[in-house]
Scaffold this motif. Structure first.
Motif, short mmCIF file in Angstrom:
data_model
loop_
_atom_site.label_atom_id
_atom_site.label_comp_id
_atom_site.label_asym_id
_atom_site.label_seq_id
_atom_site.Cartn_x
_atom_site.Cartn_y
_atom_site.Cartn_z
N PRO A 226 0.78 -1.24 0.00
CA PRO A 226 0.00 0.00 0.00
C PRO A 226 0.82 1.30 0.00
O PRO A 226 0.43 2.24 -0.71
CB PRO A 226 -0.86 -0.14 1.26
CG PRO A 226 -1.05 -1.61 1.41
CD PRO A 226 0.26 -2.21 0.99
N PRO A 227 1.92 1.40 0.77
CA PRO A 227 2.65 2.68 0.75
C PRO A 227 3.13 3.10 -0.63
O PRO A 227 3.31 4.30 -0.89
CB PRO A 227 3.83 2.43 1.70
CG PRO A 227 3.32 1.39 2.65
CD PRO A 227 2.47 0.49 1.81
N TYR A 228 3.34 2.14 -1.52
CA TYR A 228 3.74 2.47 -2.90
C TYR A 228 2.69 3.35 -3.56
O TYR A 228 3.02 4.23 -4.37
CB TYR A 228 3.91 1.17 -3.69
CG TYR A 228 4.17 1.36 -5.17
CD1 TYR A 228 5.46 1.49 -5.66
CD2 TYR A 228 3.10 1.38 -6.08
CE1 TYR A 228 5.70 1.65 -7.03
CE2 TYR A 228 3.32 1.54 -7.44
CZ TYR A 228 4.62 1.68 -7.91
OH TYR A 228 4.85 1.84 -9.26
N TYR A 229 1.42 3.14 -3.21
CA TYR A 229 0.33 3.82 -3.89
C TYR A 229 -0.09 5.13 -3.23
O TYR A 229 -0.51 6.06 -3.92
CB TYR A 229 -0.88 2.87 -4.01
CG TYR A 229 -0.57 1.67 -4.86
CD1 TYR A 229 -0.64 1.74 -6.24
CD2 TYR A 229 -0.16 0.47 -4.28
CE1 TYR A 229 -0.32 0.64 -7.03
CE2 TYR A 229 0.16 -0.63 -5.05
CZ TYR A 229 0.09 -0.55 -6.43
OH TYR A 229 0.43 -1.63 -7.20
N HIS A 230 -0.02 5.20 -1.91
CA HIS A 230 -0.52 6.43 -1.28
C HIS A 230 0.59 7.45 -1.02
O HIS A 230 0.32 8.64 -0.91
CB HIS A 230 -1.30 6.14 -0.01
CG HIS A 230 -0.52 5.50 1.09
ND1 HIS A 230 0.48 6.15 1.78
CD2 HIS A 230 -0.64 4.27 1.66
CE1 HIS A 230 0.95 5.35 2.72
NE2 HIS A 230 0.31 4.19 2.66
#
Length: 731
Positions: A573-577
């Motif tokens: 998830p951190p890749y996207y947000h």
């Protein structure tokens, strides 16, 4: 007994049935009986007495021969539907002897239809006409196709009119599908599991096939035909080469035999490296002569067993799957290999554009466009490029894929997900009609205003005769087929939009509610309103304002915006947000990954400008400061918290709406939906609280006034773990 005697007897029993139904209504003697959802929308339960009396005047006899399997299926469906809806099936005859007959057939198969001289030249093989006409002095309803399949589709449409209590006086309906290939993709594995399946095991019992073909297969075919679906990919895109072995091909042939009368062709997902794994070759290079020969012989073998086999679906060079790039070849090289061996048989290749490489440092959202745009015009004529609706992966909301409108020389086939991998699995009520409608109506601006995604995929924008749309199926062995009654609506709306991608999601929802539950407007209106707001509610409590992929990695269950446990960055998830103490969101403008410029210039200009970008996808395209002023005048941080909270509030309203509908439908289906809505509220609250706790810690900002704080610290939400999550089968 002669024909007149049979007709008189039928009239007596019809009158008796109406009298009994009217008496029951007067005495309030029959509460809604228990149901289990198996009938889907093909629920031919008795209409109100007044409707029965009116409609029986239009169904005094049925004239429809059963000389072919498809004609037999059409006649059987009409008899089944009329018997259930009107209390008695009309007598079948071969001549119109009274007013109100139904005549179903083609000009070639029925001399009565031929007498009408209806123009069927533009109906193709699937289209139909339903018309009120006079035949031999009698008013009749004619259901006419250019061939048998059109008659079958028209029969289902006629029954739908009755089910939804529409007038069947003065009918003049002409329907022709806008899209040629309307396909369900099953992500079913040969071991019986279903990847991203939330309704039980695979409905294909490979162990018992080909000897035993379950009656459920016929009901599945009926359901698909009723909404115009004409193709089924039987197995997972993460394919097992064993599906191409002789033993399994015989099983495939048995399913094809069941589906054929309903106009459904079977397709197979194939593993690119099958020549190595089951063929004994040392290479799967698409330009190698031995590989070409192997695939040609295998394809010939399939067509000997399944003469109307549809073709292959291929996932290649994505998520570790083998493909042509393993041999320094292009996707066009790989697709054209299959195109050439299928072409003599009339088959097609559906080549998936869902590709991203672990070796690429580029924005994952860009990779499909980067790989396929340069290949436009290099695919053979029977290749469709199957493109997911968004650039990443079936998120609650994504902008449309930039490939739509960018490859005018290549037919592009839409891929939607019907199973709710990212939208609450089986238990969340999320009607996907608004999502599909949003994507299909999006304007690519590829050839100026009005260049919608729908026009791209139906072929009209670029003049392609070959067109297609696919939906990843949500069907399993659960008695209700889809894991919940409301999930059936997503199968239904996919089929209806596959037939005509310009239909209204709201109108389809109303149609489905009336067919599945009740025609009572006191039930229909609130339920349709609830369904139409459900997708936006899910976006709000999961991924508002353009956030994406905040789900738990791997199983995709629940929120995990903090999770960095997997090896690949683009599975986390951190890749996207990209949240940090300054702001949140993925910069895809010219100052970032430049994904925005993959769209047509007017769209790119909009997405590159933070002020012009729709706030629904703001954080998809921009890394925005927490204190940025939104159009409401509030800060981004305030709006993020407000959206998360609104999502939960909307689910609470859905529960309250449903609570007031107790007694309108059968108790079992009511109770199941009520229980699932309670689960949805609990999980929506979890999503809201966990995400707010995480983003608050990252931003360091206090909670905006007026909003309840999460009841637990972030560490609590991070500590949660889940085992045996449904649908997470190994590849």
């Amino acid at each position: 007994m002669n024909r007149d005697g049979r007709a008189a007897l039928w009239l007596f029993f019809r009158t008796l049935a109406v009298a009994v139904l009217m008496l029951g209504a007067l005495l309030h003697m029959a509460p809604a009986h228990a149901e289990d959802g198996y009938e889907l929308w093909l629920r031919y339960h008795a209409l109100p007495a007044g409707e029965i009396q009116r409609d029986q005047n239009h169904a005094s006899q049925l004239i429809a021969n059963d000389a072919t399997p498809t004609r037999a299926a059409a006649r059987a469906e009409l008899l089944r539907g009329l018997n259930g809806l009107l209390g008695a099936a009309p007598p079948v005859s071969d001549a119109v002897t009274r007013d109100g007959a139904i005549v179903a057939g083609t000009p070639a198969s029925s001399s009565l239809i031929a007498q009408l001289h209806l123009d069927t030249s533009k109906l193709g093989k699937d289209g139909y006409v339903i018309r009120s006409v006079t035949l031999n002095g009698h008013p009749v309803t004619a259901i006419v196709g250019n061939d048998d399949l059109g008659v079958l589709y028209g029969s289902f449409h006629f029954l739908r009119l009755l089910q939804t209590e529409q007038s069947i006086d003065h009918l003049d309906i002409t329907e022709v599908p806008r899209i040629e290939l309307r396909v369900l993709d099953h992500w079913d594995n040969l071991n019986g599991s279903v990847e991203r399946g939330y309704a039980g095991a695979s409905i294909w019992d490979w162990w018992k096939l080909p000897d035993w073909t379950s009656p459920r297969y016929t009901d599945y075919a009926r359901a698909n035909a009723s909404i115009g679906i004409n193709g089924v990919v039987l197995n997972n895109v993460n394919a097992d080469a064993l599906i191409l072995t002789p033993a399994y091909l015989k099983k495939v042939a048995a399913l094809a035999d069941v589906f054929r009368p309903y106009g459904i062709r079977v397709y197979l997902s194939v593993r690119f490296s099958a020549p190595i794994e089951i063929g004994g070759l040392k290479t799967a290079d698409p330009l190698d002569p031995a590989v070409k020969t192997w695939w040609r012989e295998k394809t010939d073998e399939i067509y000997k067993l399944v003469p109307d086999f549809g073709g292959f679906l291929v996932k290649a060079n994505s998520e570790g799957q083998p493909g042509p790039q393993d041999y320094k070849r292009t996707h066009a090289d790989g697709a054209n290999l299959f195109a050439d061996v299928l072409a003599p048989h009339g088959g097609v290749v559906m080549w998936r554009a869902f590709v991203y490489s672990q070796n690429s440092a580029d924005d994952r959202a860009k990779q499909a466009y980067s790989e396929f745009k340069p290949l436009d015009g290099r695919f053979h004529a029977n290749v469709l490029l199957q493109v997911k609706n968004g650039p990443i992966d079936f998120q609650p909301r994504e902008p449309f894929s930039p490939l739509f409108g960018a490859m005018p020389k290549t037919p592009l086939m839409m891929e939607f997900q019907i199973t709710k991998e990212y939208l609450g699995f089986a238990t969340h009520l999320v009607y996907l009609g608004p999502l599909y409608e949003e994507v299909l109506s999006s304007d690519t601006m590829a050839k100026g205003k009005g260049s919608t995604v729908a026009k791209v995929i139906d072929g009209t924008l670029d003049g392609h005769a070959l067109s297609g749309i696919a939906g990843v199926a949500n069907v399993g062995t659960d008695r209700d087929w889809c894991g919940s009654d409301f999930n059936q609506a997503n199968w239904y709306v996919f089929g209806r939009l596959a037939w005509n991608p310009t239909l209204s999601a709201r109108a389809i929802a109303e149609e489905w509610v009336r067919m599945t539950f009740s025609n009572d407007i006191a039930f229909v209106k609130p339920v349709v309103d609830m369904m139409m707001g459900s997708r936006e509610a899910a976006v709000d409590y999961m991924t508002p304002l353009g956030l994406a992929h905040l789900m738990g990695p791997g199983h995709h269950y629940g929120p995990a915006p903090w999770d960095k446990s997997l090896a690949r960055a683009d599975w986390q998830p951190p890749y996207y947000h990209r949240a940090d103490h300054l702001g949140v969101g993925f910069d895809r403008t010219r100052t970032g990954s430049d994904a925005a410029d993959q769209y047509a210039p007017p769209i790119a200009a909009q997405f590159n400008d933070v002020k012009q970008t729709p706030e629904t996808v703001l954080l998809w395209f921009h890394h925005v400061p927490w204190e940025y002023r939104m159009r409401s005048g509030n800060t981004l941080w305030y709006e993020l918290v407000a959206h998360y909270t609104q999502g939960v509030d909307d689910v609470k309203k859905m529960r309250e709406t449903w609570r007031h509908l107790d007694g309108h439908i059968d108790a079992d289906r009511y109770r199941k939906a009520a229980t699932f809505l309670a689960i949805q509220e609990r999980e929506a609250q979890w999503w809201r609280d966990a995400c707010i706790a995480y983003f608050q810690q990252v931003s360091g900002l206090p909670l905006p006034p007026g909003f309840a704080p999460p009841p637990h610290p972030l560490s609590y939400y991070e500590s949660l773990s889940f085992h045996y999550v449904p649908g997470h089968s190994s590849w």
